[in-house]
Scaffold this active site. Structure first.
Site, short mmCIF file in Angstrom:
data_model
loop_
_atom_site.label_atom_id
_atom_site.label_comp_id
_atom_site.label_asym_id
_atom_site.label_seq_id
_atom_site.Cartn_x
_atom_site.Cartn_y
_atom_site.Cartn_z
CB ALA A 62 5.82 -32.60 -18.86
CG ASN A 102 8.17 -30.53 -12.95
OD1 ASN A 102 9.07 -29.68 -12.39
ND2 ASN A 102 7.16 -30.05 -13.80
CB SER A 118 10.91 -25.10 -3.51
OG SER A 118 11.24 -23.88 -3.40
CE1 TYR A 138 5.80 -24.42 -4.42
CE2 TYR A 138 7.45 -23.28 -3.53
CZ TYR A 138 7.23 -23.89 -4.59
OH TYR A 138 7.88 -24.18 -5.47
P1 NAP Z 1 4.79 -23.75 -13.89
O1 NAP Z 1 5.29 -22.98 -15.02
O2 NAP Z 1 3.91 -23.10 -12.96
O3 NAP Z 1 4.23 -25.11 -14.40
C1 NAP Z 1 3.37 -26.18 -13.51
C2 NAP Z 1 3.06 -27.24 -14.12
O4 NAP Z 1 2.37 -28.25 -13.07
C3 NAP Z 1 2.12 -27.04 -15.35
O5 NAP Z 1 2.20 -27.75 -16.30
C4 NAP Z 1 0.90 -27.24 -14.60
O6 NAP Z 1 -0.25 -27.71 -15.50
C5 NAP Z 1 1.11 -28.51 -13.80
N1 NAP Z 1 0.34 -29.00 -12.62
C6 NAP Z 1 -0.06 -28.04 -11.58
N2 NAP Z 1 -1.02 -28.68 -10.71
C7 NAP Z 1 -0.98 -30.01 -11.51
C8 NAP Z 1 -1.87 -31.32 -11.02
N3 NAP Z 1 -2.73 -31.00 -9.96
N4 NAP Z 1 -1.66 -32.35 -11.74
C9 NAP Z 1 -0.91 -32.44 -13.17
N5 NAP Z 1 -0.05 -31.26 -13.27
C10 NAP Z 1 -0.57 -30.06 -12.72
O7 NAP Z 1 5.77 -24.11 -12.80
P2 NAP Z 1 7.35 -24.27 -12.58
O8 NAP Z 1 8.07 -23.24 -12.47
O9 NAP Z 1 7.57 -25.11 -14.20
O10 NAP Z 1 7.54 -25.41 -11.81
C11 NAP Z 1 7.75 -26.85 -11.66
C12 NAP Z 1 8.20 -27.42 -10.45
O11 NAP Z 1 9.32 -27.02 -9.95
C13 NAP Z 1 6.98 -27.23 -9.44
O12 NAP Z 1 6.98 -28.23 -8.31
C14 NAP Z 1 7.49 -26.04 -8.48
O13 NAP Z 1 7.05 -25.93 -7.13
C15 NAP Z 1 9.10 -26.19 -8.56
N6 NAP Z 1 9.91 -25.00 -8.47
C16 NAP Z 1 9.68 -24.03 -9.31
C17 NAP Z 1 10.59 -22.91 -9.05
C18 NAP Z 1 10.56 -21.57 -9.69
O14 NAP Z 1 11.08 -20.50 -9.34
N7 NAP Z 1 9.81 -21.46 -11.07
C19 NAP Z 1 11.46 -22.90 -7.71
C20 NAP Z 1 11.55 -24.12 -6.88
C21 NAP Z 1 10.85 -25.00 -7.10
P3 NAP Z 1 -1.39 -26.83 -15.85
O15 NAP Z 1 -0.77 -26.19 -16.97
O16 NAP Z 1 -2.38 -27.61 -16.16
O17 NAP Z 1 -1.49 -25.71 -14.91
#
Ligand code: NAP
Length: 246
Positions: free
Chosen positions: A12, A89, A141, A154
């Site tokens: 988050a 998330n 997703s 993924y």
């Molecule tokens: P993001 O901007 O890359 O952020 C991901 C977050 O997850 C970051 O805060 C990261 O922390 C955290 N994280 C990653 N690995 C972790 C772990 N092992 N333990 C705890 N925290 C962890 O991604 P987002 O776009 O906000 O995506 C959020 C969710 O939505 C994900 O599940 C993603 O697959 C899904 N999603 C995203 C999209 C899109 O287009 N953006 C589309 C479909 C689904 P750090 O800062 O430490 O890396």
């Protein structure tokens, strides 16, 4: 006004997770913010959440570790008293064509996205069963349903989350625990920052609403699935993708 309900959101610190925390705080929920990497912004996020008159806990940990998830759950309960809503998330990508993908890149993505969802949920569910109330919202997703070249790892992890969601929904419905998934389309965050303008344009042509999603579009769906307005919905996948998949 405070809702007296506690939401724990993983991953988050930025992107969609951060927006979910802010929207839930605005709505009156106390918020436990899971973050993995310590940054200056995390304290700023806490202050912003508290400015809505709700409580906030910061819980550091990697969802890939079962023990760290156990700690995050314990720390949340110590700080905020309980957990009513869990939003799984946090997620990562390690894209590449299967022909060239290493076993490490495949298993790492499944270990964080899918096993991480298990690790958090497994530690929260006994509390929810005991209190006979809970909401679990898993972020899947569009590619977990439709597939996407270059994302076998993924897509597999996100499709796995859907099967996990439906099975758990059946297991715990009698305990008044609702389990749903959200399948976002392409959302403007760091995760999609790597896309070129050309790729973004071509993505927009596949979206009937002709734009990529915002983190707030997803946060609004989380708000709905957390609210009493969704009390007869479980085991579902809510597609928030501008009509990309229908
Ligand atoms: P993001 O901007 O890359 O952020 C991901 C977050 O997850 C970051 O805060 C990261 O922390 C955290 N994280 C990653 N690995 C972790 C772990 N092992 N333990 C705890 N925290 C962890 O991604 P987002 O776009 O906000 O995506 C959020 C969710 O939505 C994900 O599940 C993603 O697959 C899904 N999603 C995203 C999209 C899109 O287009 N953006 C589309 C479909 C689904 P750090 O800062 O430490 O890396």
């Amino acid at each position: 006004m405070r809702k007296e309900q506690v939401v724990l959101v993983t991953g988050a610190a930025r992107g969609i997770g951060k927006e979910i925390c802010l929207n839930m705080a605005k709505e009156g929920y106390d918020v436990s913010v899971n973050y993995r990497t310590k940054t200056d912004e995390i304290e700023e996020l806490k202050s912003k959440i508290e400015s809505y008159g709700v409580k906030c806990a910061l819980v550091q940990g990697d969802i890939g570790s079962f023990e760290e998830c156990e700690n995050m759950v314990r720390e949340t309960v110590e700080a905020l008293g309980k957990i009513d809503i869990l939003v799984n998330n946090a997620g990562i990508t390690k894209d590449g064509l299967l022909m060239r993908m290493s076993k490490e890149d495949f298993t790492k993505v499944v270990d964080i996205n899918l096993v991480g969802t298990f690790n958090m949920t497994r530690n929260v569910i006994p509390l929810m069963v005991k209190q006979r109330y809970g909401r679990i919202i898993n972020i899947s997703s569009v590619v977990g349903v439709a597939g996407n070249a270059g994302q076998t790892n993924y897509s597999a992890s996100k499709a796995g989350i859907i099967g996990f969601t439906k099975s758990l929904a059946k297991e715990v419905a009698s305990r008044n625990i609702l389990v749903n998934a959200i399948a976002p389309g392409f959302v403007v965050t760091d995760m999609t920052k790597v896309l070129s303008d050309e790729q973004k344009e071509s993505i927009n042509t596949m979206i009937p609403l002709k734009r990529m999603g915002t983190p707030e579009d997803i946060a609004k769906a989380v708000k709905f699935l957390s609210s009493e307005d969704s009390s007869y919905i479980t085991g579902q996948v809510l597609h928030v993708d501008g009509g990309m998949l229908m």
